[in-house]
Design an enzyme around this catalytic site. Sequence first.
Site, PDB file in Angstrom:
ATOM      1  N   PHE A 147       0.821  -1.336   0.019  1.00 49.24           N
ATOM      2  CA  PHE A 147      -0.050  -0.081  -0.134  1.00 49.24           C
ATOM      3  C   PHE A 147       0.804   1.361   0.112  1.00 49.24           C
ATOM      4  O   PHE A 147       0.412   2.369  -0.370  1.00 49.24           O
ATOM      5  CB  PHE A 147      -1.042  -0.030   1.074  1.00 49.24           C
ATOM      6  CG  PHE A 147      -0.634   0.960   2.280  1.00 49.24           C
ATOM      7  CD1 PHE A 147       0.262   0.196   3.575  1.00 49.24           C
ATOM      8  CD2 PHE A 147      -1.007   2.396   2.373  1.00 49.24           C
ATOM      9  CE1 PHE A 147       0.532   0.993   4.394  1.00 49.24           C
ATOM     10  CE2 PHE A 147      -0.478   2.727   3.557  1.00 49.24           C
ATOM     11  CZ  PHE A 147       0.114   2.455   4.460  1.00 49.24           C
ATOM     12  N   LYS A 148       2.094   1.377   0.357  1.00 51.05           N
ATOM     13  CA  LYS A 148       2.985   2.404   0.261  1.00 51.05           C
ATOM     14  C   LYS A 148       2.841   3.188  -1.065  1.00 51.05           C
ATOM     15  O   LYS A 148       3.304   4.201  -1.114  1.00 51.05           O
ATOM     16  CB  LYS A 148       4.356   1.953   0.795  1.00 51.05           C
ATOM     17  CG  LYS A 148       4.441   1.226   2.044  1.00 51.05           C
ATOM     18  CD  LYS A 148       4.006   2.223   3.200  1.00 51.05           C
ATOM     19  CE  LYS A 148       4.505   1.397   4.526  1.00 51.05           C
ATOM     20  NZ  LYS A 148       3.882   0.357   5.035  1.00 51.05           N
ATOM     21  N   ASP A 149       2.820   2.321  -1.787  1.00 58.41           N
ATOM     22  CA  ASP A 149       2.864   2.776  -3.406  1.00 58.41           C
ATOM     23  C   ASP A 149       1.723   3.919  -3.594  1.00 58.41           C
ATOM     24  O   ASP A 149       1.782   4.843  -4.565  1.00 58.41           O
ATOM     25  CB  ASP A 149       2.331   1.957  -4.611  1.00 58.41           C
ATOM     26  CG  ASP A 149       3.451   0.524  -4.551  1.00 58.41           C
ATOM     27  OD1 ASP A 149       4.643   1.473  -4.646  1.00 58.41           O
ATOM     28  OD2 ASP A 149       3.533  -0.319  -4.976  1.00 58.41           O
TER      29      ASP A 149
ATOM     30  N   LEU B 258       3.583   6.797  -2.328  1.00 58.51           N
ATOM     31  CA  LEU B 258       4.794   7.214  -2.560  1.00 58.51           C
ATOM     32  C   LEU B 258       5.029   7.227  -4.264  1.00 58.51           C
ATOM     33  O   LEU B 258       6.009   7.499  -4.650  1.00 58.51           O
ATOM     34  CB  LEU B 258       5.833   6.079  -2.040  1.00 58.51           C
ATOM     35  CG  LEU B 258       5.975   6.133  -0.471  1.00 58.51           C
ATOM     36  CD1 LEU B 258       6.743   5.077  -0.072  1.00 58.51           C
ATOM     37  CD2 LEU B 258       7.261   7.488  -0.416  1.00 58.51           C
TER      38      LEU B 258
ATOM     39  N   THR C 159       7.934   0.758   2.650  1.00 60.93           N
ATOM     40  CA  THR C 159       8.329   1.942   2.468  1.00 60.93           C
ATOM     41  C   THR C 159       9.645   2.206   1.717  1.00 60.93           C
ATOM     42  O   THR C 159       9.543   2.738   0.416  1.00 60.93           O
ATOM     43  CB  THR C 159       8.427   2.893   3.561  1.00 60.93           C
ATOM     44  OG1 THR C 159       7.026   3.058   4.395  1.00 60.93           O
ATOM     45  CG2 THR C 159       8.900   4.249   3.405  1.00 60.93           C
TER      46      THR C 159
END
Length: 497
Positions: free
Chosen positions: A112-114, A117, A147
């Site tokens: 989910f960091k995408d 980011l 991350t």
Amino acid sequence: MNNILYKSTRGLEKDIEASKAILKGLAEDGGLFVPETIPSFDIPLDDMINMTYQELAYEIMKLYFTDFTEEELKDCINKAYDSKFDTSEIAPLVKKDNVYYLELFHGSTIAFKDMALSILPHLMTTAAKKNNIENEIVILTATSGDTGKAALAGFADVKDTKIIVFYPKEGVSDIQERQMITQKGDNTFVIGIQGNFDDAQNGVKDILNDINLRKIMRDTGYQFSSANSINIGRLVPQIVYYVYAYAQLVKNGDIKIKDKINAVVPTGNFGNILAAYYAKQMGLPINRLICASNDNKVLFDFFKSGTYDKNRPFVLTSSPSMDILISSNLERLIYLLTDESSEKTKELMESLSKAGAYSIDPKMKEKVTDFYGQYSTEEETAHTIKKVFDTTDYLIDPHTAVGVSVYHKYVKETSDETKTVVASTASPYKFTRSVMLSLDEAYNEKTDFELIDIMHEKSNVAIPQAIEDIRHAEVLHKRVCDYTEMKDVVKDILKLV
Ligand SMILES: *Cc1c(COP(=O)(O)O)cnc(C)c1O
């Protein structure tokens, strides 16, 4: 439109424009930037139901990043949420057995960091341009596994930036590590540390807060920023998908507009769930925010007792991205609970850094009823993966499974029938070994890439490009250091004296 300015939770800085807060990452007093007020939606929910992800992203972000022009913001959004995602829906909502899974892992690094980011580098380079920054920006990042890769992918070969990532050498999955150490790009640096995620995050905060080093950096033509979820440029993009999920539920006829929903969020640094809380404050009808922890259950204890206490063993689990004892973003919630008292917030945070603990008063505790905290043991998590797969043929990763396991406990305890969205934070392919072992311990004999192929056969889900990319990739980063040496490593990379 209201101009939103930012201030530090610890009081030193205020009246900071969004672009400057994004560039800085962390406030100079060690606090986190928060908007002076959380804006409300300025169009009715009805109007958001048929919007694309990108359109909705603009409607939300324009309320926070008010010093960006419409053109700048739309440009950032369109560059971020494009074919890097393997579905045009960007964040699809999948219903299985009365649970709505919000799949946040369709970006290029399959976690989910995408979601944030992929846009942060664009926000940051736009902010640098707006503020006539001539220094090269050095992104410092501590990662519990996801991350790091998402930030590396976002900043690789971005002009006038360098990115340095520290990860706990023994604290990430093999696939997570491989994704990072095979990262291409002349401006990327990846270092494994002897230490855990909290050590990495403290080390980064320490470097960012070093006034002397900041001066040396300036004189050399550099400045630091952070890609961690302490950056407001990460928090705001995460609000979007909660609104998007709500819109999907209305569109599909699962709820009527204004009906409330619950959100379950597998939690580590408290960034993702805080974004859901901001969405609620903005006007999204959310009933309970269900904060799911693994065996590092410091948040569960906090919601139960009002005492945050990190003095306990750090446990390595099958959901490594949640192996965290200092949830940095909680400071933003604490600040709101103190009625925005920077003195009180500072006092509590100083107690955390000195004694490793603090307690909130009963008046503050009364206000956390929006949240429900619970945790899932390793055994329960593995059992949940198997049960969900056996009953629905749907394969979830261990982080998502922590969420589902906690959700079942919540329903058992409360009998709440409110429709519930579970943030599905990673693809099972990122944690192949623990997922497959949950199904059958006999898989322990197999190698990681054999397991990937077996997972493919069993689940019928296509192997993501991110996994194919690392199958034969060359290891490019081999540096390892003790967590106490992080500052020296940064100086060495930047050739500072
Ligand atoms: C980062 C991460 C989390 C935790 O999110 P926070 O915003 O740190 O609370 C959960 N699951 C996965 C897969 C992650 O990468």
